[in-house]
Motif scaffolding. Sequence first.
Motif, mmCIF file in Angstrom:
data_model
loop_
_atom_site.group_PDB
_atom_site.id
_atom_site.type_symbol
_atom_site.label_atom_id
_atom_site.label_comp_id
_atom_site.label_asym_id
_atom_site.label_seq_id
_atom_site.Cartn_x
_atom_site.Cartn_y
_atom_site.Cartn_z
ATOM 1 N N VAL A 217 11.429 8.468 -22.841
ATOM 2 C CA VAL A 217 10.035 8.069 -22.981
ATOM 3 C C VAL A 217 9.212 9.115 -22.242
ATOM 4 O O VAL A 217 9.747 9.905 -21.482
ATOM 5 N N GLY A 218 7.906 9.128 -22.494
ATOM 6 C CA GLY A 218 7.069 10.142 -21.859
ATOM 7 C C GLY A 218 6.470 11.076 -22.891
ATOM 8 O O GLY A 218 6.112 10.650 -24.000
ATOM 9 N N ILE A 219 6.395 12.342 -22.571
ATOM 10 C CA ILE A 219 5.760 13.328 -23.452
ATOM 11 C C ILE A 219 6.350 13.287 -24.861
ATOM 12 O O ILE A 219 5.641 13.266 -25.862
ATOM 13 N N SER A 220 7.668 13.259 -24.932
ATOM 14 C CA SER A 220 8.329 13.287 -26.239
ATOM 15 C C SER A 220 8.634 11.894 -26.777
ATOM 16 O O SER A 220 9.148 11.763 -27.897
ATOM 17 N N GLY A 221 8.322 10.857 -26.006
ATOM 18 C CA GLY A 221 8.677 9.497 -26.376
ATOM 19 C C GLY A 221 8.258 9.062 -27.771
ATOM 20 O O GLY A 221 9.091 8.593 -28.557
ATOM 21 N N PRO A 222 6.977 9.206 -28.131
ATOM 22 C CA PRO A 222 6.552 8.787 -29.478
ATOM 23 C C PRO A 222 7.282 9.521 -30.594
ATOM 24 O O PRO A 222 7.594 8.935 -31.633
ATOM 25 N N MET A 223 7.572 10.808 -30.385
ATOM 26 C CA MET A 223 8.311 11.564 -31.401
ATOM 27 C C MET A 223 9.751 11.061 -31.521
ATOM 28 O O MET A 223 10.287 10.923 -32.624
ATOM 29 N N VAL A 224 10.379 10.799 -30.365
ATOM 30 C CA VAL A 224 11.754 10.320 -30.381
ATOM 31 C C VAL A 224 11.844 8.971 -31.098
ATOM 32 O O VAL A 224 12.739 8.745 -31.919
ATOM 33 N N VAL A 225 10.914 8.071 -30.800
ATOM 34 C CA VAL A 225 10.903 6.754 -31.449
ATOM 35 C C VAL A 225 10.769 6.890 -32.961
ATOM 36 O O VAL A 225 11.494 6.234 -33.730
ATOM 37 N N THR A 226 9.852 7.723 -33.406
ATOM 38 C CA THR A 226 9.628 7.917 -34.845
ATOM 39 C C THR A 226 10.883 8.425 -35.530
ATOM 40 O O THR A 226 11.283 7.925 -36.595
ATOM 41 N N VAL A 227 11.551 9.405 -34.917
ATOM 42 C CA VAL A 227 12.768 9.964 -35.502
ATOM 43 C C VAL A 227 13.901 8.927 -35.479
ATOM 44 O O VAL A 227 14.648 8.792 -36.455
ATOM 45 N N LEU A 228 14.015 8.192 -34.384
ATOM 46 C CA LEU A 228 15.072 7.179 -34.304
ATOM 47 C C LEU A 228 14.904 6.104 -35.375
ATOM 48 O O LEU A 228 15.881 5.677 -36.004
ATOM 49 N N LYS A 229 13.672 5.674 -35.596
ATOM 50 C CA LYS A 229 13.436 4.661 -36.631
ATOM 51 C C LYS A 229 13.902 5.161 -37.998
ATOM 52 O O LYS A 229 14.422 4.390 -38.812
ATOM 53 N N GLU A 230 13.719 6.436 -38.230
ATOM 54 C CA GLU A 230 14.127 7.021 -39.509
ATOM 55 C C GLU A 230 15.641 7.189 -39.600
ATOM 56 O O GLU A 230 16.235 6.987 -40.664
ATOM 57 N N TYR A 231 16.258 7.541 -38.464
ATOM 58 C CA TYR A 231 17.674 7.901 -38.499
ATOM 59 C C TYR A 231 18.625 6.766 -38.142
ATOM 60 O O TYR A 231 19.838 6.884 -38.402
ATOM 61 N N ILE A 232 18.151 5.681 -37.561
ATOM 62 C CA ILE A 232 19.047 4.569 -37.225
ATOM 63 C C ILE A 232 19.843 4.098 -38.448
ATOM 64 O O ILE A 232 21.060 3.901 -38.360
ATOM 65 N N PRO A 233 19.205 3.915 -39.631
ATOM 66 C CA PRO A 233 19.997 3.531 -40.813
ATOM 67 C C PRO A 233 21.065 4.573 -41.168
ATOM 68 O O PRO A 233 22.152 4.213 -41.648
ATOM 69 N N VAL A 234 20.765 5.839 -40.923
ATOM 70 C CA VAL A 234 21.731 6.911 -41.194
ATOM 71 C C VAL A 234 22.910 6.796 -40.231
ATOM 72 O O VAL A 234 24.084 6.856 -40.641
ATOM 73 N N PHE A 235 22.608 6.606 -38.943
ATOM 74 C CA PHE A 235 23.669 6.474 -37.943
ATOM 75 C C PHE A 235 24.562 5.270 -38.247
ATOM 76 O O PHE A 235 25.786 5.325 -38.085
ATOM 77 N N LEU A 236 23.938 4.167 -38.673
ATOM 78 C CA LEU A 236 24.682 2.930 -38.904
ATOM 79 C C LEU A 236 25.639 3.019 -40.088
ATOM 80 O O LEU A 236 26.551 2.194 -40.213
ATOM 81 N N GLN A 237 25.452 4.009 -40.940
ATOM 82 C CA GLN A 237 26.405 4.213 -42.031
ATOM 83 C C GLN A 237 27.753 4.698 -41.504
ATOM 84 O O GLN A 237 28.796 4.460 -42.111
ATOM 85 N N GLU A 238 27.722 5.376 -40.356
ATOM 86 C CA GLU A 238 28.937 5.955 -39.788
ATOM 87 C C GLU A 238 29.441 5.214 -38.554
ATOM 88 O O GLU A 238 30.632 5.243 -38.255
ATOM 89 N N ALA A 239 28.533 4.566 -37.818
ATOM 90 C CA ALA A 239 28.928 4.037 -36.505
ATOM 91 C C ALA A 239 28.182 2.764 -36.155
ATOM 92 O O ALA A 239 27.103 2.493 -36.692
ATOM 93 N N ASP A 240 28.768 1.992 -35.265
ATOM 94 C CA ASP A 240 28.040 0.908 -34.623
ATOM 95 C C ASP A 240 27.235 1.512 -33.482
ATOM 96 O O ASP A 240 27.720 2.391 -32.763
ATOM 97 N N ILE A 241 26.010 1.065 -33.308
ATOM 98 C CA ILE A 241 25.199 1.498 -32.165
ATOM 99 C C ILE A 241 25.399 0.467 -31.070
ATOM 100 O O ILE A 241 25.111 -0.723 -31.266
#
Length: 255
Positions: A217-241
Amino acid sequence: MKKVMLVILLFFSFPANAAIHAKETESKKALAIVIDDFGNNMKGTEDMLNLPVPITAAIMPFLPTSKEDAVRAHKKGHEVIVHLPLEPKKGKKSWLGPGAITTDLSDKEIRKRTKAAIESIPFAVGMNHHMGSKATEDERVMRIILDECLKHNLFYLDSKTTGNSVVKKLAEEMHVPYLENNLFFDHVYSNQHIVKQANKVANELDDQEKLIAIGHVGISGPMVVTVLKEYIPVFLQEADIVPLSKLVDGYELIK
């Protein structure tokens, strides 16, 4: 003869998709997403805590929202660890925050500050470090910190801010459960880089059973959240989070 025919009949009557089904029910790979720098109401805090998967919230001690963030993270089903500020080779002391541990402190003071930091964060089950490239190369300093982790039943995540960290050596010697970070999402503050790192996580999950990735969180926090929201479905195809503690061999959560 009848017995042989029965065996053959049973074999050929076994569902044709059974092998596929068995493969589908095998346990997935595991990804732990650690988010550093909670505790000071930094940018992205609320969105990080509202992510639809379990994260591990690394919370800095003695800051205005340290306890509040720990409680909120716990209530939302996230895991909490202490984000202990340790001395870096480069950077301002002001970046470390209150209660920082530096290599010029006495053994007694290091122990006192570590113990106070641990006790200040509700629901903490582990620890990693904030900055720390100098301190994590110092055996005297890290031996005291790891001893306090052992006393408080905490595992230690080495964020790997230096290639010369002594954490692995000492943790194995002292029998402290430990892990090592695989990559940072946002050590470069740009959306392009964070996307690149997210793609790297997805690709590495093809080859690794367990993976740990750290964001902030912090300077890059909003960017990280946006990318994670997009990529969580991608990650879940391969792994449990999963919460970080799930990746610690032999660690029993007793808190």
